[in-house]
Design a protein around this motif. Structure first.
Motif, PDB file in Angstrom:
ATOM      1  N   CYS A 197       4.642   2.622   5.955  1.00 46.44           N
ATOM      2  CA  CYS A 197       4.494   2.667   4.491  1.00 46.44           C
ATOM      3  C   CYS A 197       5.278   1.536   3.842  1.00 46.44           C
ATOM      4  O   CYS A 197       4.783   0.849   2.932  1.00 46.44           O
ATOM      5  N   GLN A 198       6.497   1.323   4.323  1.00 43.51           N
ATOM      6  CA  GLN A 198       7.332   0.261   3.759  1.00 43.51           C
ATOM      7  C   GLN A 198       6.758  -1.117   4.067  1.00 43.51           C
ATOM      8  O   GLN A 198       6.789  -2.027   3.238  1.00 43.51           O
ATOM      9  N   GLU A 199       6.200  -1.277   5.264  1.00 46.72           N
ATOM     10  CA  GLU A 199       5.574  -2.556   5.629  1.00 46.72           C
ATOM     11  C   GLU A 199       4.405  -2.876   4.706  1.00 46.72           C
ATOM     12  O   GLU A 199       4.185  -4.035   4.333  1.00 46.72           O
ATOM     13  N   ASN A 200       3.636  -1.855   4.349  1.00 46.78           N
ATOM     14  CA  ASN A 200       2.553  -2.057   3.388  1.00 46.78           C
ATOM     15  C   ASN A 200       3.080  -2.555   2.051  1.00 46.78           C
ATOM     16  O   ASN A 200       2.572  -3.533   1.489  1.00 46.78           O
ATOM     17  N   MET A 201       4.090  -1.889   1.533  1.00 50.11           N
ATOM     18  CA  MET A 201       4.627  -2.278   0.227  1.00 50.11           C
ATOM     19  C   MET A 201       5.227  -3.683   0.267  1.00 50.11           C
ATOM     20  O   MET A 201       5.113  -4.450  -0.696  1.00 50.11           O
ATOM     21  N   ASN A 202       5.841  -4.044   1.386  1.00 47.39           N
ATOM     22  CA  ASN A 202       6.391  -5.398   1.515  1.00 47.39           C
ATOM     23  C   ASN A 202       5.286  -6.444   1.461  1.00 47.39           C
ATOM     24  O   ASN A 202       5.404  -7.483   0.792  1.00 47.39           O
ATOM     25  N   SER A 205       3.602  -6.708  -1.988  1.00 43.56           N
ATOM     26  CA  SER A 205       4.492  -7.275  -3.023  1.00 43.56           C
ATOM     27  C   SER A 205       4.218  -8.758  -3.249  1.00 43.56           C
ATOM     28  O   SER A 205       4.562  -9.301  -4.299  1.00 43.56           O
ATOM     29  N   TYR A 206       3.579  -9.424  -2.294  1.00 40.90           N
ATOM     30  CA  TYR A 206       3.221 -10.839  -2.465  1.00 40.90           C
ATOM     31  C   TYR A 206       2.215 -11.017  -3.596  1.00 40.90           C
ATOM     32  O   TYR A 206       2.044 -12.116  -4.107  1.00 40.90           O
ATOM     33  N   GLY A 207       1.562  -9.951  -3.994  1.00 44.77           N
ATOM     34  CA  GLY A 207       0.647  -9.991  -5.125  1.00 44.77           C
ATOM     35  C   GLY A 207       1.154  -9.184  -6.299  1.00 44.77           C
ATOM     36  O   GLY A 207       0.387  -8.832  -7.195  1.00 44.77           O
ATOM     37  N   ASP A 208       2.463  -8.899  -6.281  1.00 43.32           N
ATOM     38  CA  ASP A 208       3.092  -8.085  -7.338  1.00 43.32           C
ATOM     39  C   ASP A 208       2.446  -6.700  -7.444  1.00 43.32           C
ATOM     40  O   ASP A 208       2.385  -6.105  -8.525  1.00 43.32           O
ATOM     41  N   ILE A 209       1.965  -6.198  -6.323  1.00 36.92           N
ATOM     42  CA  ILE A 209       1.392  -4.853  -6.272  1.00 36.92           C
ATOM     43  C   ILE A 209       2.513  -3.893  -5.903  1.00 36.92           C
ATOM     44  O   ILE A 209       3.021  -3.924  -4.780  1.00 36.92           O
ATOM     45  N   ILE A 210       2.903  -3.064  -6.836  1.00 35.80           N
ATOM     46  CA  ILE A 210       4.061  -2.198  -6.620  1.00 35.80           C
ATOM     47  C   ILE A 210       3.664  -0.735  -6.409  1.00 35.80           C
ATOM     48  O   ILE A 210       4.523   0.099  -6.145  1.00 35.80           O
ATOM     49  N   LYS A 211       2.378  -0.462  -6.531  1.00 35.75           N
ATOM     50  CA  LYS A 211       1.881   0.891  -6.289  1.00 35.75           C
ATOM     51  C   LYS A 211       0.458   0.809  -5.769  1.00 35.75           C
ATOM     52  O   LYS A 211      -0.338  -0.018  -6.222  1.00 35.75           O
ATOM     53  N   LEU A 212       0.139   1.662  -4.795  1.00 37.90           N
ATOM     54  CA  LEU A 212      -1.200   1.698  -4.224  1.00 37.90           C
ATOM     55  C   LEU A 212      -2.007   2.862  -4.795  1.00 37.90           C
ATOM     56  O   LEU A 212      -1.442   3.877  -5.203  1.00 37.90           O
ATOM     57  N   ASP A 213      -3.298   2.699  -4.785  1.00 38.28           N
ATOM     58  CA  ASP A 213      -4.168   3.801  -5.170  1.00 38.28           C
ATOM     59  C   ASP A 213      -4.339   4.777  -4.012  1.00 38.28           C
ATOM     60  O   ASP A 213      -4.521   5.974  -4.233  1.00 38.28           O
ATOM     61  N   GLN A 214      -4.241   4.240  -2.796  1.00 35.58           N
ATOM     62  CA  GLN A 214      -4.441   5.085  -1.628  1.00 35.58           C
ATOM     63  C   GLN A 214      -3.732   4.497  -0.406  1.00 35.58           C
ATOM     64  O   GLN A 214      -3.634   3.278  -0.265  1.00 35.58           O
ATOM     65  N   ILE A 215      -3.248   5.375   0.448  1.00 32.74           N
ATOM     66  CA  ILE A 215      -2.714   4.968   1.753  1.00 32.74           C
ATOM     67  C   ILE A 215      -3.424   5.819   2.797  1.00 32.74           C
ATOM     68  O   ILE A 215      -3.655   7.014   2.592  1.00 32.74           O
TER      69      ILE A 215
END
Length: 375
Positions: A197-202, A205-215
């Motif tokens: 989960c943390q790897e996804n957020m990292n 973050s290169y696109g300033d995406i701080i929240k996902l719609d789905q995991i």
């Protein structure tokens, strides 16, 4: 889950909308423009948006100003040219009138404010530069649902493209994935999934995406305890406000139930599975529907367009609707009650795959296509 659908071997021509649909589109667009000029404000447009087996993994073959209203004119044109599905009923095309045009119609999912677009672009295995380029192409064509799997290794390129596009984040539906199926035991699976989960957020973050719609879990772990460890990590991610909905991939009925029988559980919103004209085992949709889970096909055209028996049938049906064999195959999925995640490296095919919401297969055509795999 990133999977490899067979590429089209022939170049198909993208069909244009019927003349009447284009005319209707022009009328709708013009009406919106006139309304924008005549009215100082406009109320926000809104929409509402049994298989059994082992627990072990089984291999599987608000608009408030005139400027904003004017900006919607082109979107309305596309909406009029495509008769979108009734929200919440993927099998109906004729009843739909209110789904947003860009990216195709959406269905409601628990926890998702803006709904889930039925057509998704799933990135495959290529480098970040290719992911960047293809994501921008998909966005230009109109895709708004994106499946960026950790297995593809290009989430950074995807995220950078999202940022560069300038498209408002709330127009997009972004799904990431975690691969933790080899962990054994609840604690080990929890730790491995949490790390994912943390790897996804990292990466995002290169696109300033701080929240996902789905995991999404790419695959289920090998036993009930391990699956529950995976899911606990997902639920923790949701509690932290990093994601809205949780999903699974390649889960059979027992594996879904391993999640659903947990106390105070957030149920999976989507189960991504192989599902197509060529592969649709009995009960695959039923066991998910009974549990309130939407099926998303990860291989919508695999073994469909290259099969010498299937392709002529799809082509014949397509000729009746002014559609290509690929569009008929995708439409069959939608009317069966599922959604699809497609992939392409061609702008023409991107557009072709999205243009499947302005026609409806008859009951006879649906039956004919469904019976191909049994032949």
């Amino acid at each position: 889950a990133t999977h490899f659908a067979i590429e089209r071997l022939t170049t198909s021509t993208t069909m244009t909308a019927p003349r009447s649909a284009r005319a209707c589109a022009a009328v709708v667009a013009a009406s919106i423009a006139v309304f924008a000029v005549c009215s100082p404000s406009y109320t926000a447009l809104a929409y509402q948006p049994s298989s059994s087996g082992d627990v072990s993994p089984t291999p599987l073959p608000m608009v408030q100003d005139r400027r904003s209203v004017l900006a919607l004119a082109s979107t309305a044109a596309a909406a009029a040219a495509a008769s979108p599905l009734l929200l919440g009923n993927p099998g109906s095309a004729s009843a739909a009138t209110s789904a947003p045009a860009v990216g195709g119609p959406r269905v409601p999912l628990d926890g998702s404010a803006n709904g889930f677009p039925l057509a998704s672009f799933g990135l495959q295995v290529y480098d970040d530069d290719a992911a960047y380029r293809l994501t921008l192409t998909a966005l230009e064509v109109g895709y708004r649902n994106f499946f960026a799997s950790v297995l593809a290794g290009n989430q950074k390129g995807f995220a950078k493209a999202i940022k560069a596009s300038g498209i408002p984040r709330d127009e997009l539906y972004i799904c990431g994935t975690v691969l933790s199926n080899r962990a054994r035991g609840e604690e080990a699976a929890f730790i491995k999934t949490k790390q994912g989960c943390q790897e996804n957020m990292n990466a995002f973050s290169y696109g300033d995406i701080i929240k996902l719609d789905q995991i999404m879990l790419d695959y289920p772990a090998g036993d009930v305890d391990s699956i529950r460890g995976q899911w606990k990590a997902f639920e923790e991610m949701k509690k932290e406000g990093l994601v809205d909905t949780l999903a699974v991939s390649n889960f059979n009925a027992r594996q879904v139930d391993a999640v659903l029988t947990m106390p105070s559980v957030t149920k999976p919103a989507v189960n991504q599975l192989p599902f197509s004209v060529a592969y649709h085992p009995s009960g695959i949709l039923d066991y998910n529907k009974e549990r309130g889970v939407l099926v998303q096909s990860w291989s919508p055209l695999s073994r469909v367009l290259t099969n010498p028996t299937y392709r002529p049938v799809l082509a014949s049906i397509g000729n009746e609707h002014g559609k290509t064999p690929a569009q008929v195959g995708l439409r069959w999925i939608i009317q069966s009650g599922a959604s699809f995640c497609t992939q392409s490296k061609s702008k023409e095919h991107f557009a072709e795959d999205l243009n499947v919401f302005d026609f409806e297969l008859s009951a006879e055509e649906m039956t004919k296509l469904s019976q191909l795999a049994a032949a």
